[in-house]
Design a protein around this motif. Structure first.
Motif, short mmCIF file in Angstrom:
data_model
loop_
_atom_site.label_atom_id
_atom_site.label_comp_id
_atom_site.label_asym_id
_atom_site.label_seq_id
_atom_site.Cartn_x
_atom_site.Cartn_y
_atom_site.Cartn_z
N TRP A 19 -14.10 23.75 83.92
CA TRP A 19 -15.32 23.36 84.62
C TRP A 19 -15.31 23.87 86.06
CZ3 TRP A 19 -19.91 21.59 83.26
CH2 TRP A 19 -20.75 21.12 84.26
N ARG A 20 -14.18 23.70 86.74
CA ARG A 20 -14.06 24.17 88.13
C ARG A 20 -14.34 25.67 88.21
NH1 ARG A 20 -10.70 26.45 91.62
NH2 ARG A 20 -9.00 26.78 90.17
N ARG A 21 -13.80 26.41 87.27
CA ARG A 21 -14.00 27.86 87.25
C ARG A 21 -15.46 28.21 86.96
NH1 ARG A 21 -9.74 31.66 88.07
NH2 ARG A 21 -8.00 30.37 88.71
N LEU A 22 -16.10 27.44 86.11
CA LEU A 22 -17.50 27.68 85.77
C LEU A 22 -18.40 27.55 87.00
CD1 LEU A 22 -19.47 28.24 83.40
CD2 LEU A 22 -19.65 25.77 83.14
N VAL A 71 -24.03 18.26 83.70
CA VAL A 71 -23.39 17.00 83.35
C VAL A 71 -21.88 17.27 83.42
CG1 VAL A 71 -23.07 15.19 81.62
CG2 VAL A 71 -25.30 16.30 81.87
N GLU A 72 -21.30 16.98 84.58
CA GLU A 72 -19.89 17.29 84.84
C GLU A 72 -18.97 16.38 84.04
OE1 GLU A 72 -16.88 17.47 88.65
OE2 GLU A 72 -19.01 17.34 89.00
N PRO A 73 -17.92 16.87 83.46
CA PRO A 73 -17.48 18.25 83.24
C PRO A 73 -17.77 18.72 81.81
CG PRO A 73 -15.64 16.81 82.81
CD PRO A 73 -16.85 15.93 83.10
N GLU A 74 -18.90 18.32 81.28
CA GLU A 74 -19.18 18.55 79.86
C GLU A 74 -20.14 19.68 79.54
OE1 GLU A 74 -20.60 14.85 78.39
OE2 GLU A 74 -18.73 13.80 78.88
N ARG A 75 -21.22 19.78 80.31
CA ARG A 75 -22.22 20.79 79.93
C ARG A 75 -23.10 21.16 81.12
NH1 ARG A 75 -23.90 15.98 77.68
NH2 ARG A 75 -25.97 15.28 78.33
N ALA A 76 -23.72 22.32 80.96
CA ALA A 76 -24.66 22.82 81.96
C ALA A 76 -25.51 23.89 81.29
CB ALA A 76 -23.92 23.40 83.16
N ARG A 77 -26.53 24.26 82.00
CA ARG A 77 -27.35 25.40 81.58
C ARG A 77 -27.28 26.44 82.69
NH1 ARG A 77 -30.26 24.50 77.12
NH2 ARG A 77 -30.52 22.35 76.47
N MET A 78 -27.31 27.69 82.29
CA MET A 78 -27.27 28.79 83.25
C MET A 78 -28.48 29.67 82.99
SD MET A 78 -24.44 31.83 83.75
CE MET A 78 -23.09 30.75 84.12
N ILE A 95 -24.27 25.78 77.91
CA ILE A 95 -22.81 25.80 77.95
C ILE A 95 -22.31 24.38 77.71
CG2 ILE A 95 -20.80 26.28 79.40
CD1 ILE A 95 -22.94 27.92 81.16
N ALA A 96 -21.32 24.24 76.83
CA ALA A 96 -20.71 22.93 76.58
C ALA A 96 -19.19 23.10 76.56
CB ALA A 96 -21.19 22.35 75.25
N LEU A 97 -18.50 22.18 77.21
CA LEU A 97 -17.03 22.17 77.22
C LEU A 97 -16.55 20.96 76.44
CD1 LEU A 97 -16.28 22.99 80.96
CD2 LEU A 97 -16.47 24.57 79.04
N GLU A 98 -15.58 21.18 75.58
CA GLU A 98 -15.01 20.10 74.77
C GLU A 98 -13.48 20.14 74.91
OE1 GLU A 98 -14.53 18.89 70.07
OE2 GLU A 98 -15.74 20.62 70.61
N ALA A 99 -12.90 19.04 75.38
CA ALA A 99 -11.45 18.96 75.49
C ALA A 99 -10.85 18.90 74.09
CB ALA A 99 -11.04 17.73 76.30
N LEU A 100 -9.87 19.77 73.85
CA LEU A 100 -9.18 19.79 72.56
C LEU A 100 -7.75 19.30 72.72
CD1 LEU A 100 -10.40 23.29 71.30
CD2 LEU A 100 -11.33 21.03 70.74
N GLY A 101 -7.52 18.52 73.74
CA GLY A 101 -6.20 18.05 74.11
C GLY A 101 -6.07 18.18 75.61
N ALA A 102 -4.90 17.90 76.12
CA ALA A 102 -4.70 17.91 77.57
C ALA A 102 -4.84 19.31 78.18
CB ALA A 102 -3.33 17.33 77.91
N ASP A 103 -4.45 20.35 77.44
CA ASP A 103 -4.40 21.69 78.01
C ASP A 103 -5.19 22.73 77.22
OD1 ASP A 103 -2.78 20.91 80.14
OD2 ASP A 103 -0.98 21.09 78.93
N ARG A 104 -6.21 22.28 76.50
CA ARG A 104 -7.00 23.21 75.69
C ARG A 104 -8.46 22.76 75.70
NH1 ARG A 104 -5.10 27.29 73.71
NH2 ARG A 104 -6.17 28.39 72.09
N THR A 105 -9.37 23.74 75.84
CA THR A 105 -10.80 23.45 75.93
C THR A 105 -11.58 24.44 75.08
OG1 THR A 105 -10.49 22.69 78.21
CG2 THR A 105 -12.75 23.22 77.53
N ARG A 106 -12.55 23.93 74.35
CA ARG A 106 -13.48 24.81 73.63
C ARG A 106 -14.72 24.99 74.52
NH1 ARG A 106 -14.27 22.45 68.78
NH2 ARG A 106 -12.72 23.80 67.84
#
Length: 156
Positions: A19-22, A71-78, A95-106
């Motif tokens: 999210w920070r990078r996005l 909607v931090e840190p889950e989704r946004a539109r660009m 754009i949608a971010l989904e945590a797949l564990g502590a160190d992995r994101t879809r």
């Protein structure tokens, strides 16, 4: 001409880091092909000047990039709007971010692009393949850079 692309890369980094990078305009612009300059206008809006080659055409494109419906840190539109002599490009990306564990994101993304003018007149397949390459390369590069940041944090 309407184009539609989507993808779901998995990134070896925590959701908060992706999210920070996005939200980093310099990083987002660096993932684009041919970027010449980036000017932050607000934390979620910036202007990018890019030189692109589409077959025999070489274009210098001014792009306005804006993140909204955040909607931090889950989704946004660009939204990316650009113009070059005789052509316009308007891309809307969800754009949608989904945590797949502590160190992995879809990172799921869907982009719809309208191309008008000279670029659209070049021909459907040619423009579509070039746009697909540019769009998919952008998200692949973003995923790689976000994963690098996850590795940097893990090494600390």
């Amino acid at each position: 001409m309407h184009l539609h692309f989507s993808g779901q890369p998995e990134i070896a980094a925590p959701q908060a880091e992706v999210w920070r990078r996005l939200l980093d305009p310099r990083l987002v612009a660096a993932c684009m092909i041919g970027v010449e300059s980036v000017e932050a206008i607000t934390p979620t809006r910036y202007r990018v000047i890019s030189g692109l080659g589409v077959g025999p055409m070489k274009l210098r494109v001014a792009l306005d990039v804006e993140l909204h419906d955040i909607v931090e840190p889950e989704r946004a539109r660009m939204r990316l709007r650009g113009s070059a002599p005789g052509s316009t490009v308007d891309t809307r990306t969800a754009i949608a971010l989904e945590a797949l564990g502590a160190d992995r994101t879809r990172l799921s993304w869907v982009a719809d692009t309208e191309v008008t003018g000279t670029l659209a007149s070049l021909g459907g397949r040619f423009v579509e393949s070039a746009a697909r390459m540019v769009t998919e390369r952008f998200w692949e590069e973003f995923a790689a850079r976000a994963a690098e940041s996850g590795q940097e944090r893990g090494a600390q």
